[in-house]
Design a protein around this motif. Structure first.
Motif, PDB file in Angstrom:
ATOM      1  N   CYS A   1       7.972 -14.775 -17.387  1.00 14.23           N
ATOM      2  CA  CYS A   1       8.894 -14.508 -16.274  1.00 14.23           C
ATOM      3  C   CYS A   1      10.213 -13.918 -16.765  1.00 14.23           C
ATOM      4  O   CYS A   1      11.009 -13.413 -15.964  1.00 14.23           O
ATOM      5  CB  CYS A   1       9.160 -15.784 -15.483  1.00 14.23           C
ATOM      6  SG  CYS A   1       7.691 -16.471 -14.704  1.00 14.23           S
ATOM      7  N   ASP A   2      10.439 -13.971 -18.082  1.00 13.33           N
ATOM      8  CA  ASP A   2      11.659 -13.405 -18.661  1.00 13.33           C
ATOM      9  C   ASP A   2      11.418 -11.989 -19.189  1.00 13.33           C
ATOM     10  O   ASP A   2      12.243 -11.448 -19.915  1.00 13.33           O
ATOM     11  CB  ASP A   2      12.162 -14.311 -19.795  1.00 13.33           C
ATOM     12  CG  ASP A   2      13.526 -13.885 -20.314  1.00 13.33           C
ATOM     13  OD1 ASP A   2      14.387 -13.512 -19.495  1.00 13.33           O
ATOM     14  OD2 ASP A   2      13.727 -13.901 -21.548  1.00 13.33           O
TER      15      ASP A   2
ATOM     16  N   HIS B   1      11.497  -8.229 -19.912  1.00  7.97           N
ATOM     17  CA  HIS B   1      12.579  -7.270 -19.670  1.00  7.97           C
ATOM     18  C   HIS B   1      12.504  -6.155 -20.706  1.00  7.97           C
ATOM     19  O   HIS B   1      11.767  -6.245 -21.689  1.00  7.97           O
ATOM     20  CB  HIS B   1      13.947  -7.955 -19.735  1.00  7.97           C
ATOM     21  CG  HIS B   1      14.265  -8.559 -21.075  1.00  7.97           C
ATOM     22  ND1 HIS B   1      13.779  -9.781 -21.470  1.00  7.97           N
ATOM     23  CD2 HIS B   1      15.007  -8.091 -22.117  1.00  7.97           C
ATOM     24  CE1 HIS B   1      14.212 -10.056 -22.684  1.00  7.97           C
ATOM     25  NE2 HIS B   1      14.955  -9.040 -23.113  1.00  7.97           N
TER      26      HIS B   1
ATOM     27  N   HIS C   1       7.194 -18.203 -19.985  1.00  8.97           N
ATOM     28  CA  HIS C   1       8.085 -17.289 -20.705  1.00  8.97           C
ATOM     29  C   HIS C   1       7.882 -15.841 -20.273  1.00  8.97           C
ATOM     30  O   HIS C   1       8.761 -15.003 -20.472  1.00  8.97           O
ATOM     31  CB  HIS C   1       7.866 -17.418 -22.221  1.00  8.97           C
ATOM     32  CG  HIS C   1       6.512 -17.004 -22.690  1.00  8.97           C
ATOM     33  ND1 HIS C   1       5.398 -17.817 -22.583  1.00  8.97           N
ATOM     34  CD2 HIS C   1       6.065 -15.856 -23.268  1.00  8.97           C
ATOM     35  CE1 HIS C   1       4.341 -17.209 -23.085  1.00  8.97           C
ATOM     36  NE2 HIS C   1       4.716 -16.008 -23.505  1.00  8.97           N
TER      37      HIS C   1
ATOM     38  N   SER D   1      14.879  -3.524 -23.237  1.00 15.19           N
ATOM     39  CA  SER D   1      16.192  -3.349 -23.875  1.00 15.19           C
ATOM     40  C   SER D   1      16.310  -1.930 -24.421  1.00 15.19           C
ATOM     41  O   SER D   1      15.298  -1.328 -24.826  1.00 15.19           O
ATOM     42  CB  SER D   1      16.378  -4.350 -25.024  1.00 15.19           C
ATOM     43  OG  SER D   1      16.314  -5.675 -24.543  1.00 15.19           O
TER      44      SER D   1
ATOM     45  N   HIS E   1       5.776 -19.949 -27.874  1.00 15.42           N
ATOM     46  CA  HIS E   1       4.951 -19.259 -26.877  1.00 15.42           C
ATOM     47  C   HIS E   1       3.468 -19.569 -27.074  1.00 15.42           C
ATOM     48  O   HIS E   1       2.725 -19.775 -26.105  1.00 15.42           O
ATOM     49  CB  HIS E   1       5.184 -17.747 -26.971  1.00 15.42           C
ATOM     50  CG  HIS E   1       6.562 -17.331 -26.594  1.00 15.42           C
ATOM     51  ND1 HIS E   1       7.063 -16.076 -26.871  1.00 15.42           N
ATOM     52  CD2 HIS E   1       7.560 -18.000 -25.953  1.00 15.42           C
ATOM     53  CE1 HIS E   1       8.307 -15.993 -26.421  1.00 15.42           C
ATOM     54  NE2 HIS E   1       8.624 -17.147 -25.870  1.00 15.42           N
TER      55      HIS E   1
END
Length: 239
Positions: free
Chosen positions: A212-213, A215, A210, A217, A199
């Motif tokens: 765009c991923d 998220h 990266h 958990s 990164h």
């Protein structure tokens, strides 16, 4: 990147209030062979006794205390107030659960692989009731306290060199487990560190693909266990 940040494991621990042979209350003395462990105290008062290259040390614990210790440090949690609670942050999620810990059992037990394995794994024996698991955890704690008190006496009289026999035995106890540990390390902490490096390389070129991923958990519900130092709430935080 998968898994909890840094490839760590996190658990909540309510330290045992069972009395010990020297009149204190607390958990099972042990060391870790590959992982650093950290404490964040959230409630109660207590102490942690440690045996390391610095010899014997006792550190007070109260709400807000943050401390950690490296592999090879024998540590014993002591519950003074009766309600000592900690967040435990453990390096290398998965490796401690796969047998990273070595107990301070008496030397005769440490020198007998079958006796050591039986004593170390007793609380996990199949078909035990919860009450029986608690009794087995307490018996394991008492056996480890027996060896620990003798070891502490040697360290106080002879210095840190008295630790070397235990460290040597610990290496032999875990040697055959390390291939499995290596896979856990590669998929967890190393993969996260490598991803961070990638990164940074990308960001240096203004490449933010990266992101765009992005998220969120959620580990889900905790599992309750009879741990080495207290009742545990644990989560599987590996990828």
């Amino acid at each position: 990147m998968g898994g909890f940040p840094g490839g760590t494991a996190v658990s909540l621990i309510s330290v045992y209030d069972w009395p010990t042979a020297d009149g204190q209350m607390g958990g099972t003395p042990h060391l870790h062979t590959a992982s650093t462990e950290g404490y964040v105290v959230t409630a109660g008062t207590g102490a942690v006794e440690t045996l390391s290259s610095g010899g014997y040390q006792r550190s007070d614990l109260e709400r807000g205390t943050v401390l950690w210790f490296t592999p090879g440090t024998v540590h014993r949690l002591i519950n003074i107030s009766g309600d000592l609670q900690l967040v435990v942050v453990m390096q290398n999620a998965g490796i401690p659960e796969a047998g990273d810990a070595v107990f301070t059992f008496p030397e005769a037990v440490l020198d007998d692989p079958e006796a050591y394995a039986a004593a170390a794994t007793a609380p996990a024996a199949p078909d035990l009731t919860e009450t029986e698991r608690g009794e087995a955890a307490r018996a394991r704690r008492d056996l480890s306290i027996e060896g620990y008190l003798a070891l502490r006496e040697r360290v106080e009289s002879q210095g840190a060199s008295a630790m070397k026999p235990l460290w040597d035995k610990a290496g032999h106890i875990v040697a055959e487990r390390t291939e499995a540990w290596r896979r856990l390390w590669a998929d967890g902490p190393k993969a996260q560190a490598d991803a961070t490096g990638a990164h940074l390389d990308a960001l240096a070129k203004a490449d933010a693909a990266h992101l765009c991923d992005a998220h969120v958990s959620n580990a889900g519900d905790a599992q309750f266990k009879w741990g080495m130092c207290g009742r545990l709430e644990t989560w599987d935080l590996r990828p």
